[in-house]
Design a protein around this motif. Structure first.
Motif, PDB file in Angstrom:
ATOM      1  N   LEU A 154      11.941 -27.956 -38.366  1.00 14.69           N
ATOM      2  CA  LEU A 154      12.771 -26.998 -36.937  1.00 14.69           C
ATOM      3  C   LEU A 154      12.093 -26.218 -37.087  1.00 14.69           C
ATOM      4  CD1 LEU A 154      16.323 -28.683 -37.961  1.00 14.69           C
ATOM      5  CD2 LEU A 154      15.130 -29.373 -36.250  1.00 14.69           C
ATOM      6  N   LEU A 155      11.290 -25.360 -38.491  1.00 12.40           N
ATOM      7  CA  LEU A 155      11.251 -23.632 -38.434  1.00 12.40           C
ATOM      8  C   LEU A 155      10.045 -24.031 -37.356  1.00 12.40           C
ATOM      9  CD1 LEU A 155      13.341 -22.466 -42.008  1.00 12.40           C
ATOM     10  CD2 LEU A 155      13.733 -21.055 -39.435  1.00 12.40           C
ATOM     11  N   ARG A 156       9.973 -24.815 -37.782  1.00 16.09           N
ATOM     12  CA  ARG A 156       8.229 -24.383 -37.429  1.00 16.09           C
ATOM     13  C   ARG A 156       8.242 -24.543 -36.015  1.00 16.09           C
ATOM     14  NH1 ARG A 156       4.689 -27.905 -34.905  1.00 16.09           N
ATOM     15  NH2 ARG A 156       5.517 -29.445 -34.659  1.00 16.09           N
ATOM     16  N   GLN A 157       8.899 -25.880 -35.378  1.00 17.51           N
ATOM     17  CA  GLN A 157       8.968 -25.431 -33.790  1.00 17.51           C
ATOM     18  C   GLN A 157      10.386 -24.580 -33.006  1.00 17.51           C
ATOM     19  OE1 GLN A 157      10.963 -29.347 -32.626  1.00 17.51           O
ATOM     20  NE2 GLN A 157       9.863 -30.643 -33.894  1.00 17.51           N
ATOM     21  N   SER A 158      10.403 -23.747 -33.965  1.00 13.35           N
ATOM     22  CA  SER A 158      11.434 -22.752 -33.589  1.00 13.35           C
ATOM     23  C   SER A 158      10.058 -21.529 -33.409  1.00 13.35           C
ATOM     24  CB  SER A 158      11.926 -22.029 -34.526  1.00 13.35           C
ATOM     25  OG  SER A 158      12.786 -21.078 -34.463  1.00 13.35           O
ATOM     26  N   ARG A 159       9.252 -20.912 -34.658  1.00 13.75           N
ATOM     27  CA  ARG A 159       8.713 -20.311 -34.679  1.00 13.75           C
ATOM     28  C   ARG A 159       7.180 -20.437 -33.805  1.00 13.75           C
ATOM     29  NH1 ARG A 159       8.772 -20.280 -40.365  1.00 13.75           N
ATOM     30  NH2 ARG A 159       7.768 -22.092 -40.284  1.00 13.75           N
ATOM     31  N   GLN A 160       6.680 -22.097 -33.397  1.00 17.23           N
ATOM     32  CA  GLN A 160       6.073 -21.707 -31.934  1.00 17.23           C
ATOM     33  C   GLN A 160       6.825 -21.960 -30.750  1.00 17.23           C
ATOM     34  OE1 GLN A 160       5.083 -25.762 -32.145  1.00 17.23           O
ATOM     35  NE2 GLN A 160       3.241 -26.052 -30.834  1.00 17.23           N
ATOM     36  N   ALA A 188       7.088 -18.022 -30.056  1.00 15.50           N
ATOM     37  CA  ALA A 188       5.475 -17.344 -30.206  1.00 15.50           C
ATOM     38  C   ALA A 188       5.610 -17.532 -28.670  1.00 15.50           C
ATOM     39  CB  ALA A 188       4.236 -17.700 -30.284  1.00 15.50           C
ATOM     40  N   GLN A 189       5.354 -18.554 -27.611  1.00 21.56           N
ATOM     41  CA  GLN A 189       5.992 -18.412 -26.127  1.00 21.56           C
ATOM     42  C   GLN A 189       6.869 -17.819 -25.478  1.00 21.56           C
ATOM     43  OE1 GLN A 189       4.599 -22.903 -26.486  1.00 21.56           O
ATOM     44  NE2 GLN A 189       2.772 -22.530 -27.320  1.00 21.56           N
ATOM     45  N   SER A 190       7.742 -18.377 -26.181  1.00 18.69           N
ATOM     46  CA  SER A 190       9.147 -17.153 -25.642  1.00 18.69           C
ATOM     47  C   SER A 190       8.969 -16.325 -24.276  1.00 18.69           C
ATOM     48  CB  SER A 190      10.086 -17.255 -26.447  1.00 18.69           C
ATOM     49  OG  SER A 190      11.453 -17.237 -25.669  1.00 18.69           O
ATOM     50  N   GLY A 203      16.163 -19.157 -37.457  1.00 17.87           N
ATOM     51  CA  GLY A 203      16.762 -20.053 -37.559  1.00 17.87           C
ATOM     52  C   GLY A 203      18.022 -20.271 -37.040  1.00 17.87           C
ATOM     53  N   CYS A 204      18.303 -19.258 -35.627  1.00 17.26           N
ATOM     54  CA  CYS A 204      19.405 -19.648 -34.379  1.00 17.26           C
ATOM     55  C   CYS A 204      18.310 -20.740 -33.549  1.00 17.26           C
ATOM     56  CB  CYS A 204      19.592 -18.571 -34.025  1.00 17.26           C
ATOM     57  SG  CYS A 204      20.807 -17.562 -34.925  1.00 17.26           S
ATOM     58  N   LEU A 205      17.338 -20.236 -33.823  1.00 14.30           N
ATOM     59  CA  LEU A 205      16.347 -20.751 -32.907  1.00 14.30           C
ATOM     60  C   LEU A 205      16.452 -22.580 -33.383  1.00 14.30           C
ATOM     61  CD1 LEU A 205      14.867 -22.019 -30.013  1.00 14.30           C
ATOM     62  CD2 LEU A 205      13.343 -20.925 -30.875  1.00 14.30           C
ATOM     63  N   ALA A 206      16.254 -22.833 -34.625  1.00 17.30           N
ATOM     64  CA  ALA A 206      16.135 -23.919 -35.133  1.00 17.30           C
ATOM     65  C   ALA A 206      17.360 -24.808 -35.005  1.00 17.30           C
ATOM     66  CB  ALA A 206      15.652 -23.700 -36.694  1.00 17.30           C
ATOM     67  N   ILE A 207      18.296 -24.223 -35.251  1.00 12.14           N
ATOM     68  CA  ILE A 207      19.930 -25.068 -34.705  1.00 12.14           C
ATOM     69  C   ILE A 207      19.806 -25.383 -33.394  1.00 12.14           C
ATOM     70  CG2 ILE A 207      22.215 -24.498 -35.446  1.00 12.14           C
ATOM     71  CD1 ILE A 207      20.641 -24.554 -37.521  1.00 12.14           C
TER      72      ILE A 207
END
Length: 174
Positions: A6-12, A15-17, A154-158
């Motif tokens: 979840l955190l990996r996908q969030s960081r990714q 990065a493009q947001s 973390g919020c984005l991971a959720i």
């Protein structure tokens, strides 16, 4: 879905947001940011965050109940009880794991639905994923260069987790 993924996908995704960081430190500001991120995850144009929702009230309810549990256990079981108190905090916190996304989606019963989603996920699975994400978020506050970066991740991971559960249809209440 595990917290590391979840955190990996969030960081990714961040990065493009195109959605700027939350403007301010209130639950309301965070809700507006989350609404923008949710629109991006769904590949929709950015929509306005619902007005008339007591974002700060819901945030204080969620955090206040969890903190009360932490304080009560911390008081009842001093220092050696700290790990138990943290566990109680997160057991209470995951009851409202998906509260803000449900509010953003205008769900008619967001509190009850969040609790039901958490139990359908499995309470200990929810705690097992949420606790390390929460620790990650709090640890990021010590970074002087960008103290809210981990918080946003973390919020984005959720939110990513919520979207996966909603798409699966298993945990989402219509």
């Amino acid at each position: 879905m595990y917290w590391r993924e979840l955190l990996r996908q969030s960081r990714q995704h961040l990065a493009q947001s195109a959605t700027p960081a939350a403007a301010g430190y209130s639950f309301r500001a965070g809700a507006h940011w989350m609404a923008g991120q949710l629109a991006e995850l769904r590949q929709l144009p950015p929509g306005a965050c619902r007005s008339g929702v007591a974002w700060n009230g819901y945030g204080l309810l969620k955090s206040g109940l969890s903190a009360a549990g932490l304080g009560w256990v911390g008081y009842a079981l001093p220092w050696p009880g700290l790990p138990v108190a943290l566990l109680v905090f997160y057991v209470l916190e995951v009851q409202f794991l998906f509260l803000f996304p449900l509010l953003i989606d205008s769900h008619p019963k967001p509190l009850l639905s969040s609790i039901r989603m958490s139990y359908r996920l499995g309470l200990w699975r929810a705690v097992g994923n949420t606790l390390p994400i929460g620790v990650y978020m709090l640890a990021g506050l010590w970074k002087r260069s960008d103290p809210l970066r981990h918080w946003h991740e973390g919020c984005l991971a959720i939110l990513i987790w919520y979207e996966k559960e909603r798409a699966s249809g298993k945990s989402y209440l219509s």
